[in-house]
Design a protein around this motif. Sequence first.
Motif, PDB file in Angstrom:
ATOM      1  N   MET A  29     -46.665 -27.411 -34.641  1.00 21.41           N
ATOM      2  CA  MET A  29     -47.132 -28.798 -34.489  1.00 21.41           C
ATOM      3  C   MET A  29     -46.478 -29.718 -35.527  1.00 21.41           C
ATOM      4  O   MET A  29     -47.044 -30.693 -35.958  1.00 21.41           O
ATOM      5  CB  MET A  29     -48.658 -28.866 -34.624  1.00 21.41           C
ATOM      6  N   LYS A  30     -45.259 -29.343 -35.935  1.00 22.09           N
ATOM      7  CA  LYS A  30     -44.584 -30.144 -36.960  1.00 22.09           C
ATOM      8  C   LYS A  30     -44.299 -31.558 -36.470  1.00 22.09           C
ATOM      9  O   LYS A  30     -44.244 -32.481 -37.265  1.00 22.09           O
ATOM     10  CB  LYS A  30     -43.247 -29.476 -37.334  1.00 22.09           C
ATOM     11  N   ILE A  31     -44.121 -31.670 -35.146  1.00 20.87           N
ATOM     12  CA  ILE A  31     -43.687 -32.974 -34.633  1.00 20.87           C
ATOM     13  C   ILE A  31     -44.836 -33.970 -34.501  1.00 20.87           C
ATOM     14  O   ILE A  31     -44.615 -35.132 -34.253  1.00 20.87           O
ATOM     15  CB  ILE A  31     -43.007 -32.823 -33.258  1.00 20.87           C
ATOM     16  N   ARG A  32     -46.071 -33.512 -34.696  1.00 22.67           N
ATOM     17  CA  ARG A  32     -47.198 -34.402 -34.403  1.00 22.67           C
ATOM     18  C   ARG A  32     -47.223 -35.629 -35.315  1.00 22.67           C
ATOM     19  O   ARG A  32     -47.341 -36.746 -34.865  1.00 22.67           O
ATOM     20  CB  ARG A  32     -48.510 -33.619 -34.512  1.00 22.67           C
ATOM     21  N   ARG A  33     -47.042 -35.392 -36.643  1.00 19.54           N
ATOM     22  CA  ARG A  33     -47.191 -36.510 -37.586  1.00 19.54           C
ATOM     23  C   ARG A  33     -46.153 -37.621 -37.361  1.00 19.54           C
ATOM     24  O   ARG A  33     -46.534 -38.780 -37.195  1.00 19.54           O
ATOM     25  CB  ARG A  33     -47.149 -35.991 -39.019  1.00 19.54           C
ATOM     26  N   PRO A  34     -44.851 -37.287 -37.312  1.00 21.03           N
ATOM     27  CA  PRO A  34     -43.898 -38.384 -37.049  1.00 21.03           C
ATOM     28  C   PRO A  34     -44.169 -39.108 -35.749  1.00 21.03           C
ATOM     29  O   PRO A  34     -43.992 -40.325 -35.662  1.00 21.03           O
ATOM     30  CB  PRO A  34     -42.536 -37.662 -36.998  1.00 21.03           C
ATOM     31  N   LEU A  35     -44.652 -38.379 -34.761  1.00 24.42           N
ATOM     32  CA  LEU A  35     -44.948 -39.032 -33.483  1.00 24.42           C
ATOM     33  C   LEU A  35     -46.043 -40.065 -33.646  1.00 24.42           C
ATOM     34  O   LEU A  35     -45.958 -41.177 -33.126  1.00 24.42           O
ATOM     35  CB  LEU A  35     -45.378 -37.987 -32.447  1.00 24.42           C
ATOM     36  N   ILE A  36     -47.088 -39.694 -34.378  1.00 22.13           N
ATOM     37  CA  ILE A  36     -48.200 -40.631 -34.570  1.00 22.13           C
ATOM     38  C   ILE A  36     -47.689 -41.865 -35.311  1.00 22.13           C
ATOM     39  O   ILE A  36     -47.997 -42.998 -34.933  1.00 22.13           O
ATOM     40  CB  ILE A  36     -49.345 -39.961 -35.366  1.00 22.13           C
ATOM     41  N   ILE A  37     -46.854 -41.641 -36.330  1.00 26.71           N
ATOM     42  CA  ILE A  37     -46.352 -42.775 -37.116  1.00 26.71           C
ATOM     43  C   ILE A  37     -45.515 -43.704 -36.244  1.00 26.71           C
ATOM     44  O   ILE A  37     -45.714 -44.920 -36.250  1.00 26.71           O
ATOM     45  CB  ILE A  37     -45.523 -42.268 -38.319  1.00 26.71           C
ATOM     46  N   ILE A  38     -44.629 -43.120 -35.449  1.00 30.08           N
ATOM     47  CA  ILE A  38     -43.791 -43.958 -34.576  1.00 30.08           C
ATOM     48  C   ILE A  38     -44.661 -44.732 -33.594  1.00 30.08           C
ATOM     49  O   ILE A  38     -44.476 -45.929 -33.378  1.00 30.08           O
ATOM     50  CB  ILE A  38     -42.760 -43.097 -33.815  1.00 30.08           C
ATOM     51  N   ALA A  39     -45.649 -44.064 -33.016  1.00 28.17           N
ATOM     52  CA  ALA A  39     -46.518 -44.719 -32.041  1.00 28.17           C
ATOM     53  C   ALA A  39     -47.248 -45.897 -32.667  1.00 28.17           C
ATOM     54  O   ALA A  39     -47.321 -46.987 -32.088  1.00 28.17           O
ATOM     55  CB  ALA A  39     -47.505 -43.717 -31.465  1.00 28.17           C
ATOM     56  N   ILE A  40     -47.775 -45.701 -33.880  1.00 32.81           N
ATOM     57  CA  ILE A  40     -48.511 -46.787 -34.537  1.00 32.81           C
ATOM     58  C   ILE A  40     -47.561 -47.946 -34.853  1.00 32.81           C
ATOM     59  O   ILE A  40     -47.878 -49.116 -34.613  1.00 32.81           O
ATOM     60  CB  ILE A  40     -49.205 -46.277 -35.821  1.00 32.81           C
ATOM     61  N   ALA A  41     -46.361 -47.603 -35.368  1.00 35.74           N
ATOM     62  CA  ALA A  41     -45.386 -48.647 -35.692  1.00 35.74           C
ATOM     63  C   ALA A  41     -45.044 -49.486 -34.469  1.00 35.74           C
ATOM     64  O   ALA A  41     -44.956 -50.709 -34.524  1.00 35.74           O
ATOM     65  CB  ALA A  41     -44.115 -48.004 -36.266  1.00 35.74           C
ATOM     66  N   LEU A  42     -44.918 -48.808 -33.342  1.00 36.34           N
ATOM     67  CA  LEU A  42     -44.613 -49.488 -32.086  1.00 36.34           C
ATOM     68  C   LEU A  42     -45.693 -50.504 -31.725  1.00 36.34           C
ATOM     69  O   LEU A  42     -45.422 -51.643 -31.354  1.00 36.34           O
ATOM     70  CB  LEU A  42     -44.507 -48.431 -30.994  1.00 36.34           C
ATOM     71  N   PHE A  43     -46.941 -50.083 -31.882  1.00 40.10           N
ATOM     72  CA  PHE A  43     -48.069 -50.963 -31.558  1.00 40.10           C
ATOM     73  C   PHE A  43     -48.084 -52.191 -32.456  1.00 40.10           C
ATOM     74  O   PHE A  43     -48.218 -53.316 -31.992  1.00 40.10           O
ATOM     75  CB  PHE A  43     -49.391 -50.203 -31.694  1.00 40.10           C
ATOM     76  N   VAL A  44     -47.900 -51.947 -33.775  1.00 43.44           N
ATOM     77  CA  VAL A  44     -47.941 -53.052 -34.723  1.00 43.44           C
ATOM     78  C   VAL A  44     -46.854 -54.063 -34.399  1.00 43.44           C
ATOM     79  O   VAL A  44     -47.096 -55.268 -34.321  1.00 43.44           O
ATOM     80  CB  VAL A  44     -47.779 -52.510 -36.163  1.00 43.44           C
ATOM     81  N   LEU A  45     -45.657 -53.541 -34.131  1.00 44.29           N
ATOM     82  CA  LEU A  45     -44.518 -54.402 -33.814  1.00 44.29           C
ATOM     83  C   LEU A  45     -44.832 -55.286 -32.608  1.00 44.29           C
ATOM     84  O   LEU A  45     -44.563 -56.480 -32.595  1.00 44.29           O
ATOM     85  CB  LEU A  45     -43.298 -53.526 -33.518  1.00 44.29           C
ATOM     86  N   LEU A  46     -45.445 -54.668 -31.605  1.00 45.74           N
ATOM     87  CA  LEU A  46     -45.672 -55.416 -30.375  1.00 45.74           C
ATOM     88  C   LEU A  46     -46.774 -56.438 -30.512  1.00 45.74           C
ATOM     89  O   LEU A  46     -46.748 -57.491 -29.875  1.00 45.74           O
ATOM     90  CB  LEU A  46     -45.974 -54.437 -29.246  1.00 45.74           C
ATOM     91  N   VAL A  47     -47.746 -56.150 -31.341  1.00 41.89           N
ATOM     92  CA  VAL A  47     -48.787 -57.147 -31.562  1.00 41.89           C
ATOM     93  C   VAL A  47     -48.203 -58.320 -32.322  1.00 41.89           C
ATOM     94  O   VAL A  47     -48.555 -59.475 -32.105  1.00 41.89           O
ATOM     95  CB  VAL A  47     -49.983 -56.521 -32.316  1.00 41.89           C
ATOM     96  N   ALA A  48     -47.232 -58.009 -33.210  1.00 44.60           N
ATOM     97  CA  ALA A  48     -46.621 -59.068 -34.010  1.00 44.60           C
ATOM     98  C   ALA A  48     -45.756 -60.002 -33.172  1.00 44.60           C
ATOM     99  O   ALA A  48     -45.596 -61.168 -33.495  1.00 44.60           O
ATOM    100  CB  ALA A  48     -45.778 -58.446 -35.124  1.00 44.60           C
ATOM    101  N   LEU A  49     -45.241 -59.477 -32.058  1.00 54.12           N
ATOM    102  CA  LEU A  49     -44.296 -60.233 -31.238  1.00 54.12           C
ATOM    103  C   LEU A  49     -44.798 -61.619 -30.814  1.00 54.12           C
ATOM    104  O   LEU A  49     -44.170 -62.629 -31.119  1.00 54.12           O
ATOM    105  CB  LEU A  49     -43.931 -59.389 -30.021  1.00 54.12           C
ATOM    106  N   PRO A  50     -45.934 -61.713 -30.141  1.00 52.02           N
ATOM    107  CA  PRO A  50     -46.385 -63.044 -29.709  1.00 52.02           C
ATOM    108  C   PRO A  50     -46.818 -63.911 -30.875  1.00 52.02           C
ATOM    109  O   PRO A  50     -46.693 -65.126 -30.818  1.00 52.02           O
ATOM    110  CB  PRO A  50     -47.560 -62.734 -28.793  1.00 52.02           C
ATOM    111  N   VAL A  51     -47.311 -63.264 -31.959  1.00 50.84           N
ATOM    112  CA  VAL A  51     -47.692 -64.045 -33.125  1.00 50.84           C
ATOM    113  C   VAL A  51     -46.466 -64.769 -33.660  1.00 50.84           C
ATOM    114  O   VAL A  51     -46.505 -65.965 -33.956  1.00 50.84           O
ATOM    115  CB  VAL A  51     -48.311 -63.134 -34.211  1.00 50.84           C
ATOM    116  N   MET A  52     -45.343 -64.041 -33.717  1.00 49.95           N
ATOM    117  CA  MET A  52     -44.101 -64.654 -34.163  1.00 49.95           C
ATOM    118  C   MET A  52     -43.680 -65.757 -33.201  1.00 49.95           C
ATOM    119  O   MET A  52     -43.214 -66.806 -33.612  1.00 49.95           O
ATOM    120  CB  MET A  52     -42.993 -63.603 -34.260  1.00 49.95           C
TER     121      MET A  52
END
Lengths: 543, 347
Positions: B1-24
């Motif tokens: 399950m080594k891949i789980r942590r980076p996956l979670i981080i990438i997924a969260i980063a993706l969400f944050v980025l997308l929420v920021a999009l319309p704000v920008m």
Amino acid sequence: MATASHTLPGAGAPTGLLSWLTTVDHKKIGILYLYTTFFFFIIGGLEALTVRTQLAWSNLKFISADLYNQVFTMHGTTMIFLVVVPILAGFGNYFVPLLIGARDMAFPKLNMLSYWLLLAGGIVLNASFLLGGAPNAGWTSYAPLSTAVYSQGTSIDFWIIGLLLGGTSSTLGAINFLVTTITMRCPGMKMTELPMFAWSMVVTSVMVLFSTPMITVALLLLFLDRNFGTVYFSVPGGGDPLIWQNLFWFYSHPAVYIMVLPAMGIISEVLPVFSRKPLFGYQFIAWSSVFIMILGFSVWAHHMFQVGSPLQVDTFFATASMIIAVPTGIKIFNWIGTMWGGALKLTTAMLFAIGFIAMFVIGGITGVSLAIVPINWQVHDTYYVVGHLHYVLFGGSMFGIFSGLYYWGPKITGRKLNETLGKWHFWLHTLGFNLTFFGMHILGLLGMPRRIYTYASGQGWDVLNLISTIGAFTIAFSVLLFIVNWFVSLRSGEVAGDDPWGGATLEWATSSPPPVHNFDKVPTVKGLNPLWADAHPGEQSHY
Amino acid sequence: MKIRRPLIIIAIALFVLLVALPVMAQQGEPCTTCPVSFDTPSVLDPASDYAAESAKLFWFVFWIATGVFVLVETLLIVAVFRFRNRPASEAVQIHGNTKLEILWTSIPALILVVLLGFTLRSMAVIRAPVKGEPLKVVAVGHQWWWEFQYPDLGVITANQMIVPVGQPIEMELRSVDVQHGFWAPQLFGKMDAVPGRTNRMSFTVTEAGEYGAQCTQMCGEQHAQMRFQIIATPAGEFQTWAAGQQQVPPPPEGEAAVRGQEIFLLRCSACHTVGGTVAAGRVGPNLTHVSGRDFIAGGIMPRTDDNLRQWVQNAPSFKPGTLMPDFSIILSPQDMTDIVAYLSTLK
């Protein structure tokens, strides 16, 4: 076979570039189909992300109106004509001969031609981006918007030629599938006992044969109108734009079943294997497909309830459209019946098959609501329809396709896909899918039309659009995981062996990947699940 | 399950980025020429007999659909949880059950018969012949704006369709170019304006108000900017409005407006009509009472003097593809100001 030997079966066959360019082997052609269509899936997906970025919030100016129209047109055209229709033909190419115990398709060179025509169509269509602009009148390209008066330049001509090539590819493929399944089944395999995927390719091929000529005619007429001064769709010249719609939908509604029946065939193979049970109600699932095929030809004008037809016409098409829910329901209940009482193994392939049922139910129900004419008058051409069609074609067909890739991938490559990554793919895919498309139903009810490149703020559409955009990127991320998984597993995945899942059908009776001639000895079968016949003697009888 | 942590981080980063999009996206200067905002034009907030009928049918179908959805998904979920991870030997080797097949064929068929019955009834109600004395309105689709003609009143307007509450409205739909879709969600379902045909549809508004609407049939580059509004007023106010529209505007007063009219008649009359003048073009909207309207250019900007000037100056820069040409090379800034001064008198 399942030992850790790194020399996979099938090695020794030529693998150079020339062998791919000149191959007439159905398996190699199948692989070409799968890689080509998956490449177009990525392009169509990037177009979808562009659309979703532009619509993420009101008044965004990510791309211009004209570019937006090109991108959404190409998204729809690509996903339908270059992805879902041909990717299923790709599965058919690889697996129909294996499923019926044949050595190849009936017409290997015709098969080769089908593939190259498809590739040519895809190249022509996409070349338009570089040669004066892509088609921009929607994947439906309604006349007279698509005629030369309102669409100057050559973009629509690229669209017409690309689709003509794709349609010809599809027709040749259909002839090949029909002749193959009718004449090349191994001894003992009855036409009424075909594996369900092979059966669905038979039914689909009949639909392709009878419907594709209609769009071919429509495309030719449009081409003549645009380039040679005919007036089939021009009102001042005495033509009628509604002729386009009738011809177009006479193909393009059956196309929905062309895109979903083979995917239903795939999950009808996957569900029994991972439930450890035979398919529940084989005959009912098989004949419901035929019923859908026949009815599928008499529902096209439900796309045209708002063009001002007499009420009697609308009534006929509404009734026919509603009746289609009955055979579809039969399938869904039989799939659940297959799982009921089984010993379910929730592999990624199985999860995608279950996901297919769960999502397709939503698309089916909204489909019935769209057949109800007064509701259709309200939500037609809005995001409600966009939501509905994606629950059918993405929640349905694409889930089935991914189920097939996880299930049959090991047969094609000789190695299993990584299940951990696979499950991440499935759950993110399902989450992203619902985030993207569920809210669209509500957007439609709130009055948001489809195919608009921007919308005003303060209309209550922003938040749902933002959620949808987030969902789209989630899907993209999950597909990225799949691609990584595929290529990593290709190198270092667990060696699959002949029959990694305990399958019931003949493709599991040969090596993975199979040798060029498929079977060392022509198999002889008895009953529906030849490989299970020994495990459950005396239970092969069915009603 | 080594891949789980980076996956979670990438997924969260993706969400944050997308929420920021319309704000920008919201950071820019306030948008003066952004499309006019309408109240949410919800199908489920009906204000006419037609829309009330379809909303009622929608809710009826919605509850049946929800029932079917819950039943099927529950069966599926129960099957997954009850039968997963059991030893393969426990899987019962059954091939089907004819009684069950009959059951799950006939019950959905019965439900559909009921739905079809309600559908036909509702279609008949919506398309029933108009009772009483209707008001006739002809809506003509153009790329990309709607013209509204009142043949019995001799009135022609654009972008905003004014109708009385309580009186049946009989619509005729036509198009001069490509196919357009006529839809005001709170008042009526779609009817397309098909070139070469005249489609008919009727409704009676039950509640005064302003109802947002827009074209629903892909009609070219600016399909998204083919917006309009239907304003329903009490019968008395409607009469007043119609009487005002029937008046020819008085000749302009003041130097700027007079000069503006001269330039207008020279440069604009080939496409636009102004009652009482020689301007009788039919390509663009009838401008006889343009300054009595709330917005211009197919609902993409409020009708202010400044917006009018910008639009007259260079319409394609706001609506690429529009038939209205770029006048910035033909007309001087003074010409623009004068034309706007003239247009402001057309109330």
